[in-house]
Design a protein around this motif. Sequence first.
Motif, mmCIF file in Angstrom:
data_model
loop_
_atom_site.group_PDB
_atom_site.id
_atom_site.type_symbol
_atom_site.label_atom_id
_atom_site.label_comp_id
_atom_site.label_asym_id
_atom_site.label_seq_id
_atom_site.Cartn_x
_atom_site.Cartn_y
_atom_site.Cartn_z
ATOM 1 N N GLY A 49 0.798 -1.223 0.000
ATOM 2 C CA GLY A 49 0.000 0.000 0.000
ATOM 3 C C GLY A 49 0.827 1.268 0.000
ATOM 4 N N LEU A 50 2.109 1.168 -0.392
ATOM 5 C CA LEU A 50 2.990 2.329 -0.360
ATOM 6 C C LEU A 50 2.950 3.127 -1.664
ATOM 7 C CD1 LEU A 50 6.078 0.780 1.460
ATOM 8 C CD2 LEU A 50 4.059 1.900 2.436
ATOM 9 N N ILE A 51 2.662 2.458 -2.777
ATOM 10 C CA ILE A 51 2.488 3.137 -4.053
ATOM 11 C C ILE A 51 1.278 2.536 -4.767
ATOM 12 C CG2 ILE A 51 4.986 3.539 -4.276
ATOM 13 C CD1 ILE A 51 5.003 1.477 -6.555
ATOM 14 N N ARG A 52 0.786 3.263 -5.755
ATOM 15 C CA ARG A 52 -0.246 2.743 -6.655
ATOM 16 C C ARG A 52 0.302 2.824 -8.071
ATOM 17 N NH1 ARG A 52 -3.692 5.793 -3.343
ATOM 18 N NH2 ARG A 52 -3.677 7.477 -4.874
ATOM 19 N N THR A 53 0.243 1.706 -8.776
ATOM 20 C CA THR A 53 0.751 1.653 -10.139
ATOM 21 C C THR A 53 -0.392 1.410 -11.100
ATOM 22 O OG1 THR A 53 2.885 0.779 -9.385
ATOM 23 C CG2 THR A 53 2.349 0.497 -11.717
ATOM 24 N N ARG A 54 -0.500 2.264 -12.113
ATOM 25 C CA ARG A 54 -1.494 2.058 -13.161
ATOM 26 C C ARG A 54 -0.847 1.207 -14.248
ATOM 27 N NH1 ARG A 54 -2.422 7.758 -13.410
ATOM 28 N NH2 ARG A 54 -2.011 7.630 -15.655
ATOM 29 N N THR A 55 -1.392 -0.011 -14.436
ATOM 30 C CA THR A 55 -0.797 -0.960 -15.367
ATOM 31 C C THR A 55 -1.705 -1.252 -16.561
ATOM 32 O OG1 THR A 55 -1.708 -2.821 -14.098
ATOM 33 C CG2 THR A 55 0.507 -2.076 -13.512
ATOM 34 N N PRO A 59 3.391 3.508 -20.919
ATOM 35 C CA PRO A 59 4.186 2.950 -19.819
ATOM 36 C C PRO A 59 3.416 2.935 -18.510
ATOM 37 C CG PRO A 59 4.807 5.232 -20.172
ATOM 38 C CD PRO A 59 3.804 4.892 -21.252
ATOM 39 N N TYR A 60 3.835 2.072 -17.598
ATOM 40 C CA TYR A 60 3.235 2.058 -16.274
ATOM 41 C C TYR A 60 3.501 3.400 -15.591
ATOM 42 C CZ TYR A 60 2.748 -3.035 -16.702
ATOM 43 O OH TYR A 60 2.400 -4.300 -17.108
ATOM 44 N N VAL A 61 2.555 3.823 -14.756
ATOM 45 C CA VAL A 61 2.667 5.099 -14.059
ATOM 46 C C VAL A 61 2.507 4.846 -12.566
ATOM 47 C CG1 VAL A 61 1.645 7.389 -13.744
ATOM 48 C CG2 VAL A 61 1.816 6.405 -16.035
ATOM 49 N N HIS A 62 3.382 5.452 -11.758
ATOM 50 C CA HIS A 62 3.393 5.216 -10.319
ATOM 51 C C HIS A 62 3.077 6.507 -9.558
ATOM 52 C CE1 HIS A 62 5.621 1.628 -11.575
ATOM 53 N NE2 HIS A 62 6.465 2.440 -12.188
#
Length: 203
Positions: A49-55, A59-62
């Motif tokens: 739960g420290l980051i959220r990554t859009r996959t 490219p992936y975005v954090h």
Amino acid sequence: MPETYYGAHETATLIVLALENRDVPNPELTNRYGIELRPTGRTKLNRAGLIRTRTESRPYVHRITDAGRQWCERNLVSLEAPPRSGPLPRAVFELLRLLIPNLQRRGISPVELIRSGGLETLIREAYRDLSVKPQDWVRLAKLRPKLNGVGKDEVDEVLLQMVRTGTTHLAPDSNRKVLTDADHAAAVRIGGEDKHLMAIEES
């Protein structure tokens, strides 16, 4: 050692995302900071739960979460220089070890302190892009979209800090008829009055 151990690239990801406080594409982490956030590390940080990554697209975005920012605040002081580091990195880590507790005892967040300086720079750059002459009045509704998605409350706080220096000015638009919904949403409220315009004096 930090309360929960993460590798150098995962830890660097958390610190960079905390300082940037915006969506950061994976290539920027690599090209700008030399970070290689591998799938295992990315999954570990997301599950914690420290980051959220859009996959859903490349490219992936954090983006860091509140829990990620809190992790950085708690653990910055216990980070150690990587093995086989030279004297300069070791000296910098020792400086952080001494400086961060001092700031925290004074109630100052190291991450917020650094980030606010970066946000002020971003605001000044956006102002310069929008102004057509020195000390020009610029609409806050046009300035805010250029701030990489930083939240309104955070921008307002830095704007008020800039106003206190006496070199930045906020003012209402006297022609209320021209105000749009975007103007109203972007306004900074001071003393019961909405301010829609800003000007920065030349240094």
